[in-house]
Design a protein around this motif. Structure first.
Motif, PDB file in Angstrom:
ATOM      1  N   VAL A   1      -6.932 -60.591  25.615  1.00 26.83           N
ATOM      2  CA  VAL A   1      -7.717 -61.676  26.208  1.00 26.83           C
ATOM      3  C   VAL A   1      -9.201 -61.400  25.980  1.00 26.83           C
ATOM      4  O   VAL A   1      -9.687 -60.299  26.244  1.00 26.83           O
ATOM      5  CB  VAL A   1      -7.435 -61.820  27.712  1.00 26.83           C
ATOM      6  CG1 VAL A   1      -8.276 -62.951  28.309  1.00 26.83           C
ATOM      7  CG2 VAL A   1      -5.955 -62.090  27.949  1.00 26.83           C
ATOM      8  N   GLN A   2      -9.902 -62.394  25.449  1.00 29.12           N
ATOM      9  CA  GLN A   2     -11.346 -62.317  25.299  1.00 29.12           C
ATOM     10  C   GLN A   2     -11.992 -63.252  26.309  1.00 29.12           C
ATOM     11  O   GLN A   2     -11.630 -64.429  26.391  1.00 29.12           O
ATOM     12  CB  GLN A   2     -11.764 -62.708  23.882  1.00 29.12           C
ATOM     13  CG  GLN A   2     -11.307 -61.721  22.826  1.00 29.12           C
ATOM     14  CD  GLN A   2     -11.683 -62.137  21.416  1.00 29.12           C
ATOM     15  OE1 GLN A   2     -11.945 -63.309  21.154  1.00 29.12           O
ATOM     16  NE2 GLN A   2     -11.689 -61.176  20.488  1.00 29.12           N
ATOM     17  N   MET A   3     -12.931 -62.717  27.101  1.00 30.90           N
ATOM     18  CA  MET A   3     -13.617 -63.487  28.136  1.00 30.90           C
ATOM     19  C   MET A   3     -15.103 -63.474  27.858  1.00 30.90           C
ATOM     20  O   MET A   3     -15.648 -62.439  27.460  1.00 30.90           O
ATOM     21  CB  MET A   3     -13.360 -62.867  29.520  1.00 30.90           C
ATOM     22  CG  MET A   3     -11.902 -62.858  29.926  1.00 30.90           C
ATOM     23  SD  MET A   3     -11.443 -61.346  30.799  1.00 30.90           S
ATOM     24  CE  MET A   3     -11.336 -60.185  29.457  1.00 30.90           C
ATOM     25  N   SER A   4     -15.769 -64.597  28.052  1.00 33.94           N
ATOM     26  CA  SER A   4     -17.210 -64.635  27.801  1.00 33.94           C
ATOM     27  C   SER A   4     -17.887 -65.584  28.780  1.00 33.94           C
ATOM     28  O   SER A   4     -17.308 -66.587  29.218  1.00 33.94           O
ATOM     29  CB  SER A   4     -17.500 -65.075  26.363  1.00 33.94           C
ATOM     30  OG  SER A   4     -17.030 -66.384  26.131  1.00 33.94           O
ATOM     31  N   VAL A   5     -19.120 -65.217  29.120  1.00 34.21           N
ATOM     32  CA  VAL A   5     -20.022 -66.089  29.877  1.00 34.21           C
ATOM     33  C   VAL A   5     -21.335 -66.083  29.110  1.00 34.21           C
ATOM     34  O   VAL A   5     -22.016 -65.058  29.037  1.00 34.21           O
ATOM     35  CB  VAL A   5     -20.236 -65.602  31.317  1.00 34.21           C
ATOM     36  CG1 VAL A   5     -21.220 -66.528  32.036  1.00 34.21           C
ATOM     37  CG2 VAL A   5     -18.919 -65.528  32.074  1.00 34.21           C
ATOM     38  N   GLY A   6     -21.671 -67.205  28.479  1.00 31.73           N
ATOM     39  CA  GLY A   6     -22.856 -67.238  27.633  1.00 31.73           C
ATOM     40  C   GLY A   6     -22.684 -66.300  26.453  1.00 31.73           C
ATOM     41  O   GLY A   6     -21.682 -66.328  25.748  1.00 31.73           O
ATOM     42  N   HIS A   7     -23.687 -65.421  26.241  1.00 35.11           N
ATOM     43  CA  HIS A   7     -23.642 -64.490  25.114  1.00 35.11           C
ATOM     44  C   HIS A   7     -22.882 -63.214  25.444  1.00 35.11           C
ATOM     45  O   HIS A   7     -22.694 -62.373  24.569  1.00 35.11           O
ATOM     46  CB  HIS A   7     -25.063 -64.109  24.681  1.00 35.11           C
ATOM     47  CG  HIS A   7     -25.882 -65.271  24.227  1.00 35.11           C
ATOM     48  ND1 HIS A   7     -25.402 -66.217  23.342  1.00 35.11           N
ATOM     49  CD2 HIS A   7     -27.144 -65.664  24.549  1.00 35.11           C
ATOM     50  CE1 HIS A   7     -26.337 -67.121  23.127  1.00 35.11           C
ATOM     51  NE2 HIS A   7     -27.396 -66.818  23.846  1.00 35.11           N
ATOM     52  N   LYS A   8     -22.457 -63.059  26.695  1.00 34.92           N
ATOM     53  CA  LYS A   8     -21.832 -61.796  27.099  1.00 34.92           C
ATOM     54  C   LYS A   8     -20.319 -61.933  27.027  1.00 34.92           C
ATOM     55  O   LYS A   8     -19.740 -62.836  27.634  1.00 34.92           O
ATOM     56  CB  LYS A   8     -22.266 -61.424  28.520  1.00 34.92           C
ATOM     57  CG  LYS A   8     -23.765 -61.250  28.634  1.00 34.92           C
ATOM     58  CD  LYS A   8     -24.236 -61.397  30.056  1.00 34.92           C
ATOM     59  CE  LYS A   8     -25.752 -61.528  30.113  1.00 34.92           C
ATOM     60  NZ  LYS A   8     -26.232 -61.944  31.424  1.00 34.92           N
ATOM     61  N   ALA A   9     -19.692 -61.044  26.280  1.00 31.48           N
ATOM     62  CA  ALA A   9     -18.243 -61.124  26.067  1.00 31.48           C
ATOM     63  C   ALA A   9     -17.596 -59.782  26.372  1.00 31.48           C
ATOM     64  O   ALA A   9     -18.196 -58.721  26.171  1.00 31.48           O
ATOM     65  CB  ALA A   9     -17.940 -61.539  24.628  1.00 31.48           C
ATOM     66  N   GLN A  10     -16.368 -59.832  26.870  1.00 31.31           N
ATOM     67  CA  GLN A  10     -15.583 -58.638  27.115  1.00 31.31           C
ATOM     68  C   GLN A  10     -14.153 -58.901  26.652  1.00 31.31           C
ATOM     69  O   GLN A  10     -13.749 -60.054  26.462  1.00 31.31           O
ATOM     70  CB  GLN A  10     -15.613 -58.238  28.588  1.00 31.31           C
ATOM     71  CG  GLN A  10     -17.017 -57.922  29.090  1.00 31.31           C
ATOM     72  CD  GLN A  10     -17.014 -57.321  30.478  1.00 31.31           C
ATOM     73  OE1 GLN A  10     -16.352 -56.331  30.736  1.00 31.31           O
ATOM     74  NE2 GLN A  10     -17.770 -57.938  31.384  1.00 31.31           N
ATOM     75  N   GLU A  11     -13.407 -57.826  26.500  1.00 31.53           N
ATOM     76  CA  GLU A  11     -12.082 -57.943  25.899  1.00 31.53           C
ATOM     77  C   GLU A  11     -11.104 -57.036  26.631  1.00 31.53           C
ATOM     78  O   GLU A  11     -11.431 -55.908  26.998  1.00 31.53           O
ATOM     79  CB  GLU A  11     -12.175 -57.545  24.422  1.00 31.53           C
ATOM     80  CG  GLU A  11     -10.938 -57.788  23.607  1.00 31.53           C
ATOM     81  CD  GLU A  11     -11.182 -57.500  22.131  1.00 31.53           C
ATOM     82  OE1 GLU A  11     -11.757 -58.368  21.446  1.00 31.53           O
ATOM     83  OE2 GLU A  11     -10.827 -56.401  21.673  1.00 31.53           O
ATOM     84  N   SER A  12      -9.891 -57.533  26.821  1.00 32.90           N
ATOM     85  CA  SER A  12      -8.856 -56.741  27.479  1.00 32.90           C
ATOM     86  C   SER A  12      -8.211 -55.784  26.478  1.00 32.90           C
ATOM     87  O   SER A  12      -8.484 -55.815  25.283  1.00 32.90           O
ATOM     88  CB  SER A  12      -7.784 -57.662  28.062  1.00 32.90           C
ATOM     89  OG  SER A  12      -6.957 -58.170  27.015  1.00 32.90           O
ATOM     90  N   LYS A  13      -7.312 -54.957  26.970  1.00 31.08           N
ATOM     91  CA  LYS A  13      -6.494 -54.117  26.099  1.00 31.08           C
ATOM     92  C   LYS A  13      -5.423 -54.980  25.424  1.00 31.08           C
ATOM     93  O   LYS A  13      -5.121 -56.085  25.874  1.00 31.08           O
ATOM     94  CB  LYS A  13      -5.841 -52.999  26.905  1.00 31.08           C
ATOM     95  CG  LYS A  13      -6.838 -52.005  27.467  1.00 31.08           C
ATOM     96  CD  LYS A  13      -6.141 -50.932  28.279  1.00 31.08           C
ATOM     97  CE  LYS A  13      -7.152 -49.935  28.839  1.00 31.08           C
ATOM     98  NZ  LYS A  13      -6.503 -48.907  29.691  1.00 31.08           N
ATOM     99  N   ILE A  14      -4.866 -54.445  24.356  1.00 31.49           N
ATOM    100  CA  ILE A  14      -3.805 -55.151  23.626  1.00 31.49           C
ATOM    101  C   ILE A  14      -2.454 -54.790  24.240  1.00 31.49           C
ATOM    102  O   ILE A  14      -2.194 -53.619  24.548  1.00 31.49           O
ATOM    103  CB  ILE A  14      -3.827 -54.765  22.135  1.00 31.49           C
ATOM    104  CG1 ILE A  14      -5.189 -55.076  21.518  1.00 31.49           C
ATOM    105  CG2 ILE A  14      -2.723 -55.485  21.369  1.00 31.49           C
ATOM    106  CD1 ILE A  14      -5.381 -54.451  20.145  1.00 31.49           C
TER     107      ILE A  14
END
Length: 453
Positions: free
Chosen positions: A90-103
């Motif tokens: 899962v990729q999550m973002s708010v504006g330019h800031k993004a984070q990603e979960s484990k696979i």
């Protein structure tokens, strides 16, 4: 040095601090110890304080903290191949800031149970964008967008539910708990003659063989020797609030949020106080192969350099060079890096070296952020010509650094496994959209790279 315990007690410090170890000089700082509150009524005042009520930007000083607990997904589609389970992340973002979960591998009902936090500039205008992807085939399994303004009208500013995914299967859902907390300053009532001490004793510093105890001092008012009075408002370019994001979030390290957010709601209740530093921060796990976990690599490199110096004269590029093409694709919103070749690498054994190239887009050093070329056997002038991509916007990538390391493969537990050289490439250039191809000198730790055009 400033005692943060004193800042927590006072809630607000707006003062001139005397600089240490110099004859004179002062620095004006405004420090605020903020409380996380679930009350939307506090938001308007905070937005006014950081001037987010007038500008249209989606980044700047933070007014609130978004806390996300990613639980699980159900009934995900198969992806590109029918009747085969995907490798969802899962990729999550708010504006330019993004984070990603484990696979999660080979499943259409993944369970993550991970926490994430985002600092929010203005929740009235920003959205949380979520995309479930198949890591194996790099295709979308579903997405959704949540306007953060919905949280302002939700009970306790929290949503805890299964969200229907768009562009996915008819019954594909993602279970999340999302909470918004306003970063509120609770001002203390103080008498006019109230005094405090934010002084901190520094450790003794040795100077000329004598130990000198250095003490940080706080000046409550300008010294008598000052030619002009100190201003009563902070000299911060007009911004009245120090950046919560700069203080609480290590530079782009994608901090994870409260560990128990999914199991207990206590951490989200209005009584929670303190800065985001009071939240249990879960750092991304660095790769076992990352250079941070292998400080001995640079030591071994220095030893080999000394051995080379004893037998031959070193040129300006003693560790060799690497040729890279670097550009940002605005259409695909990706940083593209082509690793072309290396030349004049040092020999790691009598047979030469077995080099490969490893890359991170700092500060992300997670396994999912690592890119590697193939291994080129028994050569000091390997040719790779491999292309790699990092999903990142142009404004974001211009604040990042490309960490490139040339390593010797060796066998499992081999003595010949190790670092051949590094280069750190700052990506702040305005030419990034056009791109460039250059030779870079390899050094022991990547610093002071010399570009060979």
């Amino acid at each position: 040095m400033i005692d943060l315990t004193e800042v927590e007690k006072e809630r607000l410090l707006d003062e001139w601090f005397t600089l240490d170890e110099v004859p004179r000089g002062k620095l004006h700082l405004k420090l605020e110890w903020l409380t996380l509150t679930p009350h939307a009524a506090h938001l308007d005042q905070v937005l006014t304080d950081i001037r987010a009520d007038k500008d249209q930007a989606n980044d700047g000083l933070s007014s609130s903290l978004l806390i996300l607990y990613l639980d699980s997904a159900r009934n995900l589609p198969s992806g590109k191949k029918i009747n085969s389970n995907p490798n969802p992340l899962v990729q999550m973002s708010v504006g330019h800031k993004a984070q990603e979960s484990k696979i999660r591998y080979k499943t259409n009902e993944p369970v993550w149970e991970e926490n994430f936090t985002f600092f929010i500039h203005n929740p009235k205008r920003q959205d949380l964008e979520v995309e479930v992807k198949d890591e194996q085939h790099q295709c979308c399994l579903g997405n959704l967008k949540i306007p953060l303004s919905r949280l302002l009208t939700s009970d306790d500013m929290t949503m805890n539910q299964r969200f229907q995914l768009s562009n996915s299967g008819p019954n594909s859902t993602l279970k999340m708990k999302v909470a918004l907390r306003v970063l509120h300053l609770e001002k203390q009532d103080r008498s006019p003659d109230h005094q405090h001490s934010a002084q901190v004793k520094r450790p003794s510093v040795s100077k000329g063989g004598r130990k000198v105890s250095v003490r940080s001092q706080v000046s409550m008012s300008p010294g008598a020797g000052d030619s002009s009075p100190a201003p009563s408002t902070p000299v911060l370019g007009g911004g009245a609030k120090s950046s919560v994001e700069d203080r609480a979030q290590p530079a782009e390290t994608s901090p994870q949020g409260p560990r128990d957010l999914g199991r207990s709601a206590s951490s989200l209740h209005g009584g929670t106080t303190g800065s985001p530093s009071h939240i249990f921060i879960k750092e991304p796990t660095p790769s076992i192969a990352s250079d941070i976990s292998l400080p001995i690599a640079t030591q071994e490199l220095r030893q080999r350099l000394r051995q080379l110096e004893n037998g031959t004269t070193l040129g300006q590029s003693p560790l060799g060079q690497i040729q890279l093409t670097i550009r940002h694709s605005s259409q695909r919103n990706k940083l593209v890096v082509v690793v072309h070749a290396c030349r004049n690498l040092i020999a790691f054994s009598e047979d030469g070296s077995d080099p490969y190239v490893r890359m991170y887009l700092l500060p992300d050093k997670r396994r999912s952020g690592r890119r590697k070329t193939h291994v080129s056997k028994k050569t000091l002038n390997p040719v790779f010509d491999q292309s790699f991509e990092f999903s990142v916007s142009l404004p974001e990538v211009q604040r990042r650094t490309l960490d490139v390391a040339v390593k010797n493969s060796g066998g499992f537990l081999s003595k010949d496994k190790g670092l051949l050289g590094k280069v750190l490439v700052a990506l702040a250039s305005e030419e990034l959209a056009k791109g460039w191809t250059q030779w870079y000198d390899l050094t022991e730790d990547g610093t002071r790279p010399h570009v060979v055009t």
